[in-house]
Scaffold this active site. Structure first.
Site, PDB file in Angstrom:
ATOM      1  N   THR A  40       0.851  -1.192  -0.015  1.00 25.03           N
ATOM      2  CA  THR A  40      -0.078   0.356  -0.029  1.00 25.03           C
ATOM      3  C   THR A  40       0.930   1.294  -0.098  1.00 25.03           C
ATOM      4  O   THR A  40       0.617   2.251  -0.827  1.00 25.03           O
ATOM      5  CB  THR A  40      -1.012  -0.082   1.199  1.00 25.03           C
ATOM      6  OG1 THR A  40      -1.549  -0.999   1.236  1.00 25.03           O
ATOM      7  CG2 THR A  40      -1.771   1.276   1.325  1.00 25.03           C
ATOM      8  N   HIS A  43       1.932   2.046  -3.492  1.00 20.22           N
ATOM      9  CA  HIS A  43       0.876   2.778  -4.077  1.00 20.22           C
ATOM     10  C   HIS A  43       0.866   4.334  -3.780  1.00 20.22           C
ATOM     11  O   HIS A  43       0.667   4.930  -4.609  1.00 20.22           O
ATOM     12  CB  HIS A  43      -0.586   2.166  -3.954  1.00 20.22           C
ATOM     13  CG  HIS A  43      -0.526   0.680  -4.412  1.00 20.22           C
ATOM     14  ND1 HIS A  43      -0.527   0.446  -5.958  1.00 20.22           N
ATOM     15  CD2 HIS A  43      -0.772  -0.585  -3.847  1.00 20.22           C
ATOM     16  CE1 HIS A  43      -0.829  -1.007  -5.905  1.00 20.22           C
ATOM     17  NE2 HIS A  43      -0.850  -1.573  -4.684  1.00 20.22           N
TER      18      HIS A  43
END
Length: 341
Positions: A40, A43
């Protein structure tokens, strides 16, 4: 305090001096010692479509961490200053139907630490006392820093009975690698894992996979024949976010098999749904951890001999965060732990 910040809607992160978090009446302030980089966080660093749609920049990033309680709110009675703790990164509303029924991991109003509110790539992080998890002395700091992703793997694997079963894992990233170790620890017969990166597959084998498969060089049907599997996989765990991997799962699972979907897809995945229907597959979407049953099980397995140490490939200090992210982007690193203190 020093913190790693996503300053705005663009690629990159910045190390900044930001105010120390405020501590509400029901909150706990944690002095972070170690934190780990998650997919995450990649990202968010890259500011891809998912990040632009979900992240509330500016925000201090990071949701995998361990540290020592530095301060507690005046309504907190179950957490003591000086305790070593990790934090559940999903903050739930406590009022919706799922929360009130004890299914907090399914809260429709979940707020993500390091995504929607300031996180743990910082000297201090503040979270509700209900999200604090005490870390026993038997769990080293580096392992405690990755209890969050370990929990994802535990939740996924233990959603199904894997004892004596043949398990397929698609995706040998850190969570896939840990899932292989958990399957072996829990008593699976064969644990087959697929990926495209040899180094990741090698770690997965080190952690308990029976067979590591280069998805671009071998077919699962050939591997099954080699291992004497006549009817297909009993359990399949999708951890890659690859449409091709999902298609493989639907093709090589046996009738009535259980399928867990954890990997997030960049876009729609085109698969033959009729295979799932005609085989009577049982498919479960999995997000995060069951709070806090998964945490108890993860720590119990660590205490009973589960080893996940090989998943940590690199260690950096917070000031060298960009080197750490570069190593992950280049495929040189699997799981990176940052020394915050």
């Amino acid at each position: 305090m020093k913190a790693l910040v996503k300053p705005g809607p663009e690629p990159g992160l910045e190390l900044r001096d930001v105010p120390r978090p405020e501590v509400g009446a029901n909150d706990v302030l944690i002095a972070v010692s170690h934190a780990a980089i998650c997919g995450t966080d990649l990202h968010i660093h890259d500011w891809d479509a998912w990040a632009s749609a979900n992240v509330a920049a500016p925000v201090v990033v990071g949701h995998e961490f361990v540290g020592t309680v530095a301060e507690v709110g005046d309504q907190v009675t179950n957490v003591e200053v000086g305790s070593r703790v990790a934090g559940e990164g999903h903050i739930v509303c406590g009022r919706c139907r799922n929360c009130r029924a004890g299914h907090r991991h399914l809260c429709r109003s979940t707020v993500g630490v390091g995504i929607h509110r300031d996180g743990g790539f910082a000297e201090f992080v503040s979270i509700p006392a209900t999200n604090v998890y005490p870390v026993p002395d038997s769990v080293p700091d580096e392992i405690a820093a990755i209890l969050d992703p370990l929990g994802n793997a535990v939740h996924t694997v233990l959603s199904f009975d894997v004892v004596g079963e043949d398990v397929l894992i698609t995706g040998a990233g850190p969570i896939g690698q840990m899932a292989a170790a958990i399957c072996r620890h829990a008593g699976a017969r064969h644990v087959v894992i697929t990926d495209l990166v040899p180094a990741r597959l090698a770690i997965a084998e080190q952690m308990g996979a029976s067979r590591a498969v280069r998805a671009d060089q071998e077919t699962l049907e050939d591997v099954m024949a080699e291992m004497g599997m006549d009817e297909g996989f009993d359990v399949a765990l999708e951890m890659s976010g690859s449409g091709r991997a999902l298609a493989d799962i639907l093709r090589v699972t046996t009738h009535g098999a259980h399928v867990g979907l954890l990997g997030l897809f960049a876009g729609p995945a085109e698969v033959n749904v009729n295979e799932a229907i005609l085989k009577g597959l049982q498919i479960k979407g999995i997000y995060g951890r069951e709070m806090f049953d998964t945490w108890y099980k993860a720590v119990s397995m660590l205490d009973s001999g589960l080893s996940i140490a090989p998943v940590i490939s690199h260690r950096f200090v917070l000031d060298d965060f960009q080197t750490a992210f570069d190593a992950l982007h280049a495929g040189e690193a699997t799981k990176v732990v940052l020394d915050i203190a």
